[in-house]
Design an enzyme around this catalytic site. Sequence first.
Site, mmCIF file in Angstrom:
data_model
loop_
_atom_site.group_PDB
_atom_site.id
_atom_site.type_symbol
_atom_site.label_atom_id
_atom_site.label_comp_id
_atom_site.label_asym_id
_atom_site.label_seq_id
_atom_site.Cartn_x
_atom_site.Cartn_y
_atom_site.Cartn_z
ATOM 1 N N GLY A 215 10.295 -18.458 8.456
ATOM 2 C CA GLY A 215 8.834 -18.353 8.558
ATOM 3 C C GLY A 215 8.154 -18.417 7.202
ATOM 4 N N LEU A 216 8.819 -19.013 6.192
ATOM 5 C CA LEU A 216 8.206 -19.131 4.862
ATOM 6 C C LEU A 216 7.762 -20.577 4.596
ATOM 7 C CD1 LEU A 216 10.557 -16.799 2.753
ATOM 8 C CD2 LEU A 216 8.365 -16.245 3.830
ATOM 9 N N ASP B 72 -0.367 -23.632 6.476
ATOM 10 C CA ASP B 72 0.835 -23.711 5.647
ATOM 11 C C ASP B 72 0.724 -24.834 4.616
ATOM 12 O OD1 ASP B 72 1.602 -21.727 7.309
ATOM 13 O OD2 ASP B 72 3.022 -22.922 8.460
ATOM 14 N N TYR C 25 4.363 -20.294 20.694
ATOM 15 C CA TYR C 25 3.271 -20.663 19.774
ATOM 16 C C TYR C 25 2.280 -21.565 20.510
ATOM 17 C CZ TYR C 25 0.897 -22.371 15.566
ATOM 18 O OH TYR C 25 -0.052 -22.682 14.614
HETATM 19 C C1 GAF Z 1 2.687 -21.120 11.647
HETATM 20 C C2 GAF Z 1 1.765 -22.323 11.696
HETATM 21 F F1 GAF Z 1 2.372 -23.407 11.103
HETATM 22 C C3 GAF Z 1 0.443 -22.054 11.009
HETATM 23 O O1 GAF Z 1 -0.413 -23.154 11.186
HETATM 24 C C4 GAF Z 1 -0.200 -20.774 11.539
HETATM 25 O O2 GAF Z 1 -0.776 -20.976 12.801
HETATM 26 C C5 GAF Z 1 0.812 -19.624 11.572
HETATM 27 O O3 GAF Z 1 2.022 -19.999 12.222
HETATM 28 C C6 GAF Z 1 0.262 -18.411 12.248
HETATM 29 O O4 GAF Z 1 -0.786 -17.893 11.519
HETATM 30 O O5 GAF Z 1 3.064 -20.845 10.343
#
Ligand code: GAF
Length: 389
Positions: free
Chosen positions: A131-132, A179, A231
């Site tokens: 998650g990085l 990100d 997600y």
């Molecule tokens: C992931 C997604 F890639 C980002 O766009 C964002 O939605 C995040 O989750 C949650 O804040 O990293």
Amino acid sequence: MGDGRRGDVTDRATAGFRQRYDAEPAGRWAAPGRVNLIGEHTDYNDGFVLPFALPLRTVVAAAPGPDGRWTVWSELDDEPVEFGAEKADDPGRVDGWAAYVAGVVWALRAAGLDVPGARLAIASDVPVGSGLSSSAAIESAVLAALVDLGALDLPTERWPRLAQRAENDYVGAPTGIMDQSAVIRGLQGHALFLDCRTEEVEQIPFDPAAAGLAVLVVDSRAPHRHADGEYAARRKSCERAAATLGVAALRDVPTADLDAALARLDDDETRRRVRHVVTEDQRVLDTVALLRAGRVREIGPLLTASHASMRDDFEITVPEVDTAVEAALAAGAHGARMTGGGFGGCVLALVDADAADTVADAVAAAYAERGLAAPGTLTVQPAGGVTRL
Ligand code: GAF
């Protein structure tokens, strides 16, 4: 917290290039991973985020290659992947880690740019699956390399959208723009306050060390459970709620109108999702206000409130990350929260600099007590974004 690879990441990319292609690279480009200080699942709701770039980087060594063909080697794999325009122009045809590379080629070509053929070698210190944003780091480093090698006319402000398109439309992950923005626009010593609707940016000075503090990042080591489907489901639920409320995006629900908005929704789950997004946007604004005033320590409770909201309302945490947050807080952290998309990944904790080891040990002890695999820990400072080395 790395995956045990040895040696400097730039040297590894360079050596990989020489070994694979028996030639010297024309250059090396580096892009960092990121953590998000606060503002989770707000980006695709046109809201606010406050990430910063990490000192862990992905490096691409590259040189021009045969016209219309791309060969890419990564230390993740023995064999290089080769593709031409026929695969680059057909989203999904290249898969696995190389899809992030092909996706960038696709996004550049779709924007009408004449992408040069290239040979690339990739090495990374950004752990994959934690998650990085290892994927945004690959996309951004490759994007920078191709833009430079082709002398493409593409201002940096456009890079985050293009890298996001690679991920959304080629790889097929419906992520927001946070990100790629953090990885491309990050600035040393600053957190990136981004309005995801206008893409307006303010660099907010964030120097925990100067305040006697540290940001401790804990890799929960939780396997991502159904992360992709969950997600996408959260995103759909937010979009449906916005439509019901008659707004373009949940960002348009002011905090003061939250109760009235919730009353217009007819199921509890959607109410919780909306409450997370609206209150999270407000927490970002409150965090920014505190940081602007130099009151770094005081952001702690906002971080912890963000975690509770992700756990109870958005329902994206897992027992491992909840354990890490609880243990960090019990050991004296000023605030702690999961960072990133959820269902695993990393936790960040704001701690007194001289308590970082104690907090890390307390989290490790809590894991051991529950029979969980030992977490990885690292203290980080905001670093710079994508660059040519
Ligand atoms: C992931 C997604 F890639 C980002 O766009 C964002 O939605 C995040 O989750 C949650 O804040 O990293």
